[in-house]
Design a protein around this motif. Structure first.
Motif, mmCIF file in Angstrom:
data_model
loop_
_atom_site.group_PDB
_atom_site.id
_atom_site.type_symbol
_atom_site.label_atom_id
_atom_site.label_comp_id
_atom_site.label_asym_id
_atom_site.label_seq_id
_atom_site.Cartn_x
_atom_site.Cartn_y
_atom_site.Cartn_z
ATOM 1 N N ARG A 79 1.593 60.505 5.242
ATOM 2 C CA ARG A 79 2.640 59.510 4.989
ATOM 3 C C ARG A 79 3.611 59.387 6.166
ATOM 4 O O ARG A 79 4.587 58.657 6.100
ATOM 5 C CB ARG A 79 3.406 59.878 3.717
ATOM 6 N N GLY A 80 3.326 60.107 7.252
ATOM 7 C CA GLY A 80 4.185 60.052 8.428
ATOM 8 C C GLY A 80 4.003 58.765 9.211
ATOM 9 O O GLY A 80 3.204 57.896 8.850
ATOM 10 N N LYS A 81 4.744 58.662 10.293
ATOM 11 C CA LYS A 81 4.693 57.478 11.144
ATOM 12 C C LYS A 81 3.429 57.516 11.998
ATOM 13 O O LYS A 81 3.122 58.521 12.635
ATOM 14 C CB LYS A 81 5.927 57.434 12.044
ATOM 15 N N ALA A 82 2.712 56.410 12.010
ATOM 16 C CA ALA A 82 1.507 56.303 12.837
ATOM 17 C C ALA A 82 1.922 55.976 14.268
ATOM 18 O O ALA A 82 2.654 55.014 14.503
ATOM 19 C CB ALA A 82 0.580 55.224 12.285
ATOM 20 N N LEU A 83 1.482 56.795 15.201
ATOM 21 C CA LEU A 83 1.765 56.577 16.618
ATOM 22 C C LEU A 83 0.455 56.394 17.356
ATOM 23 O O LEU A 83 -0.521 57.080 17.057
ATOM 24 C CB LEU A 83 2.487 57.794 17.218
ATOM 25 N N ASP A 84 0.458 55.502 18.342
ATOM 26 C CA ASP A 84 -0.707 55.478 19.213
ATOM 27 C C ASP A 84 -0.547 56.608 20.230
ATOM 28 O O ASP A 84 0.484 57.299 20.266
ATOM 29 C CB ASP A 84 -0.913 54.109 19.862
ATOM 30 N N SER A 85 -1.560 56.824 21.036
ATOM 31 C CA SER A 85 -1.548 57.953 21.969
ATOM 32 C C SER A 85 -0.403 57.861 22.966
ATOM 33 O O SER A 85 0.214 58.879 23.315
ATOM 34 C CB SER A 85 -2.881 58.042 22.707
ATOM 35 N N GLU A 86 -0.103 56.663 23.430
ATOM 36 C CA GLU A 86 0.984 56.508 24.399
ATOM 37 C C GLU A 86 2.339 56.811 23.769
ATOM 38 O O GLU A 86 3.203 57.421 24.402
ATOM 39 C CB GLU A 86 0.949 55.113 25.007
ATOM 40 N N ALA A 87 2.535 56.413 22.518
ATOM 41 C CA ALA A 87 3.799 56.703 21.831
ATOM 42 C C ALA A 87 3.930 58.204 21.555
ATOM 43 O O ALA A 87 5.029 58.764 21.651
ATOM 44 C CB ALA A 87 3.898 55.906 20.534
ATOM 45 N N LEU A 127 -2.054 61.020 11.599
ATOM 46 C CA LEU A 127 -3.210 60.726 12.444
ATOM 47 C C LEU A 127 -4.022 59.613 11.793
ATOM 48 O O LEU A 127 -5.236 59.629 11.795
ATOM 49 C CB LEU A 127 -4.066 61.986 12.637
ATOM 50 N N GLY A 128 -3.326 58.664 11.205
ATOM 51 C CA GLY A 128 -3.952 57.581 10.462
ATOM 52 C C GLY A 128 -3.658 57.752 8.986
ATOM 53 O O GLY A 128 -3.166 58.787 8.549
ATOM 54 N N LYS A 129 -3.947 56.747 8.224
ATOM 55 C CA LYS A 129 -3.629 56.771 6.796
ATOM 56 C C LYS A 129 -4.675 57.490 5.951
ATOM 57 O O LYS A 129 -4.466 57.749 4.782
ATOM 58 C CB LYS A 129 -3.434 55.339 6.277
ATOM 59 N N MET A 130 -5.798 57.824 6.555
ATOM 60 C CA MET A 130 -6.827 58.560 5.817
ATOM 61 C C MET A 130 -6.458 60.035 5.741
ATOM 62 O O MET A 130 -5.712 60.541 6.561
ATOM 63 C CB MET A 130 -8.178 58.420 6.518
#
Length: 160
Positions: A79-87, A127-130
């Motif tokens: 349920r955390g914030k999804a970040l891309d690798s750069e973020a 690391l994604g919503k899954m």
């Protein structure tokens, strides 16, 4: 900045442990050049308590013992914030540039993380919503730590 991983449960010898170790080794070798180092990998046994809330509470106590005073705490939670690798790399770079000495990334047990940890966490990411098996989460976060170093150092490993 010293980065530690905390995980509830122990990886058994096998390909998952080998792959996680390979990425952590790459991170440990490349990170010091840009001020990031692997401090420790702390694995604790899952609580044997009879209910989930008690297990989470007992595991949180172990995390708090392993987490350095004044250090940054990042929780991994679906349920955390999804970040891309750069973020994610930018987040680590920001904490480093603020002069933070220690950072712990926590992977909870099968029941998740105790609610008390969310109040003291500096960030909660996913690391994604899954939902991922804990063995794969370790591989994914180890690879992302290495990738973050390559992004912050301008190495061509990360391509968009």
């Amino acid at each position: 900045m010293r980065i530690g991983l905390f995980a509830v449960g122990r990886l058994k010898t096998g390909p998952e442990k080998d792959l996680a170790a390979r990425y952590l080794d790459r991170f440990a070798k490349a990170g010091p050049a840009i001020g990031l180092e692997l401090a420790r990998m702390t694995e604790v046994a899952e609580s044997r308590a009879s209910n989930g809330e008690t297990r989470k509470r007992e595991e949180a106590v172990l995390l708090q013992k392993a987490h350095p005073d004044g250090g940054i705490l990042i929780l991994l939670d679906e349920r955390g914030k999804a970040l891309d690798s750069e973020a994610f790399a930018a987040l680590l770079g920001t904490f480093r540039d603020q002069g933070k000495r220690d950072l712990t990334i926590a992977i909870g047990g099968a029941d998740g993380l105790d609610p008390s940890l969310y109040d003291r966490a500096d960030a909660t990411i996913c690391l994604g919503k899954m939902t991922w098996p804990h063995q794969l989460v370790r591989i994914l976060i180890a690879e992302q730590l290495y990738r973050a170093v390559t992004i912050l150092s301008g190495h061509p490993y990360h391509r968009v």
